[in-house]
Design a protein around this motif. Structure first.
Motif, PDB file in Angstrom:
ATOM      1  N   UNK A 237      65.535   9.534  23.233  1.00 51.75           N
ATOM      2  CA  UNK A 237      65.905   8.843  21.997  1.00 51.75           C
ATOM      3  C   UNK A 237      67.193   9.359  21.369  1.00 51.75           C
ATOM      4  N   UNK A 238      67.608  10.590  21.722  1.00 55.74           N
ATOM      5  CA  UNK A 238      68.764  11.218  21.071  1.00 55.74           C
ATOM      6  C   UNK A 238      69.804  11.577  22.145  1.00 55.74           C
TER       7      UNK A 238
ATOM      8  N   UNK B 119      59.867  23.792   6.582  1.00 53.07           N
ATOM      9  CA  UNK B 119      59.572  24.513   7.826  1.00 53.07           C
ATOM     10  C   UNK B 119      60.641  24.281   8.909  1.00 53.07           C
ATOM     11  N   UNK B 120      61.413  23.226   8.747  1.00 52.55           N
ATOM     12  CA  UNK B 120      62.461  22.920   9.723  1.00 52.55           C
ATOM     13  C   UNK B 120      63.789  22.779   8.977  1.00 52.55           C
TER      14      UNK B 120
ATOM     15  N   UNK C  17      64.740  18.267  19.754  1.00 57.49           N
ATOM     16  CA  UNK C  17      64.861  16.798  19.745  1.00 57.49           C
ATOM     17  C   UNK C  17      63.498  16.151  19.879  1.00 57.49           C
ATOM     18  N   UNK C  18      62.634  16.731  20.714  1.00 62.50           N
ATOM     19  CA  UNK C  18      61.275  16.200  20.840  1.00 62.50           C
ATOM     20  C   UNK C  18      60.526  16.323  19.510  1.00 62.50           C
ATOM     21  N   UNK C  19      60.782  17.419  18.780  1.00 60.83           N
ATOM     22  CA  UNK C  19      60.141  17.590  17.474  1.00 60.83           C
ATOM     23  C   UNK C  19      60.602  16.503  16.498  1.00 60.83           C
ATOM     24  N   UNK C  20      61.881  16.125  16.597  1.00 57.81           N
ATOM     25  CA  UNK C  20      62.383  15.043  15.738  1.00 57.81           C
ATOM     26  C   UNK C  20      61.625  13.748  16.009  1.00 57.81           C
TER      27      UNK C  20
END
Length: 502
Positions: free
Chosen positions: A202-203, A88-89, A53-56
């Motif tokens: 945020x999510x 990559x994701x 989620x942090x990557x998003x």
């Protein structure tokens, strides 16, 4: 005392209960172990999804910065960056940029529905990210507005595959299933094995882990077999120990009873000393009377002139024989009082009857009385104490002679010896008046007598002695008149072998 069947039933029920308890404990342990593994897997997956989620958020921030770099937005550059991110994701299945300034809003990359993105962007303020479930809850739509010169007319959208977002890098426990969705859409009251909100500002997502493993799992077959074998073995060992303990207890109880019986028997003998003291006087009366008679006869012979010494020999022999007999009687009575066993030997009953008849006839018989011995031709051998058995026959014969002393008509006492039905039988019958009806039931009761001046111990002692040799003594009136007493004794093994040989 617990019986063997009851003991085995209790042992079996205890073994079954122990086996059931072992199964319950094993199931509880498996349940706790499964819960611990599930909780550990849930925590690991929760950390992994929180990182994703942090990557998003980072991707949204980078794309927003790229869109803000120029106006109009460099869509070609955004498209290249988006292609690199989705490669990559894999969980990010789409990236879009929506121009909110046009009517209607326009999708610059043709990935999402611009109306939906615009609706979510309208509710976003500042750097807020909006999250929405799409495609029947299989995907997530993340929307963030990109501000340009203070006017945010672009919206960045990420489409996330929920299944790939919730995928774990390591295998979950058997039967476990991960469920990921918006926290506001989580089913109220649904209880999961593991549940936690994703650590993202945020999510607003919630991770739940459910399992198909039963609440009380069945122990493995190997455990059931081993537990059953161990329980059966333990039950068998316990049963053997209890049986051995019961046998030891029974043996100790029997030993205690035997010791108590021996003490009671000895105490009974000691308590009967008064009775036996009277018995001694009763038993010694006959040999002492014979000794006195023969001594007086010897004195009379000595007083006669010209008497040869040899004439005194029969009287002296009789005195010695009766004195020896009196000593043997005393010895047997002393043994009766003590704990010593009788001196058993093989006795020829016919020979013993002749010897007793000789003893009885050497004394003074009542006037007109006669004593005879009859034999059916057999030679019954019995195992008994010769002196004590001789005393029994002597007492019965003496009683018979006393009974015919005042009788009218024939005065006969008959000692008969025979073998009947594998037993030796010696009977003493007289031609006297017989036994009174009220006396027959009390013949062998100590101190009961029908004789004037009698002690009432002769028949009681005779009965006890015969019982010591394994026999019985009965008394009653004969059909032809008079009284008859019968001794029945088991034949000795030597007599049985001799009869078999003949």
């Amino acid at each position: 005392m617990m019986t063997g069947t009851r003991r085995r039933s209790i042992t079996l029920l205890s073994a079954v209960a122990l086996f059931g308890l072992a199964c319950v404990l094993s199931s509880l342990l498996l349940r706790q172990q499964a819960a611990a593994e599930l909780a550990k897997a849930g925590q690991t997956l929760h950390r992994l999804i929180s990182q994703r989620a942090d990557q998003h958020d980072a991707h949204l921030t980078s794309l927003s910065a790229l869109v803000q770099a120029a106006d109009p937005a460099p869509i070609a550059t955004v498209e290249q960056v988006a292609a690199s991110i989705t490669r990559f994701y894999p969980r990010i299945v789409g990236i879009d940029v929506v121009d909110l300034a046009t009517t209607p809003p326009a999708s610059l990359l043709d990935v999402t529905d611009p109306a939906i993105v615009a609706a979510e962007a309208a509710q976003a303020s500042g750097a807020t990210v909006r999250t929405r479930a799409i495609d029947d809850g299989t995907k997530l739509l993340l929307v963030k507005r990109a501000l340009t010169d203070g006017v945010g007319h672009y919206a960045i959208a990420l489409v996330i595959d929920i299944a790939r977002l919730a995928a774990s890098d390591v295998a979950l426990p058997e039967g476990a299933r991960a469920e990921l969705g918006l926290a506001e859409h989580a089913q109220a009251g649904k209880k999961a094995a593991f549940s936690a909100d994703i650590a993202s500002r945020t999510q607003p997502l919630r991770l739940s882990l459910a399992t198909t493993v039963p609440r009380w799992p069945t122990p493995p077959p190997a455990f059931l077999i081993v537990a059953a074998l161990l329980t059966a073995l333990g039950a068998l060992l316990v049963d053997r120990l209890l049986e051995a303990r019961a046998r030891a207890s029974e043996a100790a109880r029997k030993a205690a009873l035997a010791a108590q019986d021996a003490r009671l028997a000895h105490a009974g003998r000691v308590n009967a000393m008064g009775e036996l003291a009277s018995g001694i006087a009763h038993e010694l009366t006959q040999p002492l009377t014979a000794i006195l008679s023969h001594a007086q006869a010897g004195q009379r012979l000595v007083q006669r002139p010209g008497v040869e010494p040899a004439t005194l020999a029969p009287a002296l022999d009789a005195i010695a024989r009766n004195a020896k007999r009196a000593g043997e009687i005393l010895g047997r009575l002393r043994a009766w009082i003590s704990k010593s066993e009788p001196d058993l030997e093989i006795v020829d009953l016919a020979e013993l009857a002749r010897e007793v008849a000789h003893l009885l006839t050497t004394g003074a018989l009542p006037a007109g009385s006669s004593l005879k011995v009859e034999n059916d031709g057999s030679r019954p051998l019995v195992r008994a104490d010769r002196v004590q058995l001789e005393q029994v026959v002597f007492n019965l014969g003496r009683n018979g002679l006393d009974a015919v002393a005042e009788a009218k008509g024939e005065r006969i006492v008959t000692i008969a010896v025979a073998t009947e039905a594998g037993q030796a039988v010696l009977s003493v019958a007289d031609s006297g008046p017989g036994l009174p009806p009220d006396a027959q039931a009390r013949l062998f009761e100590p101190f009961f007598t029908t004789k004037p001046g009698g002690l009432g111990l002769g028949l009681a002692l005779c009965n006890r002695l015969i019982e010591r040799f394994g026999g019985t003594l009965d008394g009653g009136n004969a059909a032809a008149g008079g009284a008859v007493f019968s001794c029945r004794l088991p034949l000795a093994a030597e007599a049985i072998r001799r009869e078999a040989a003949e």
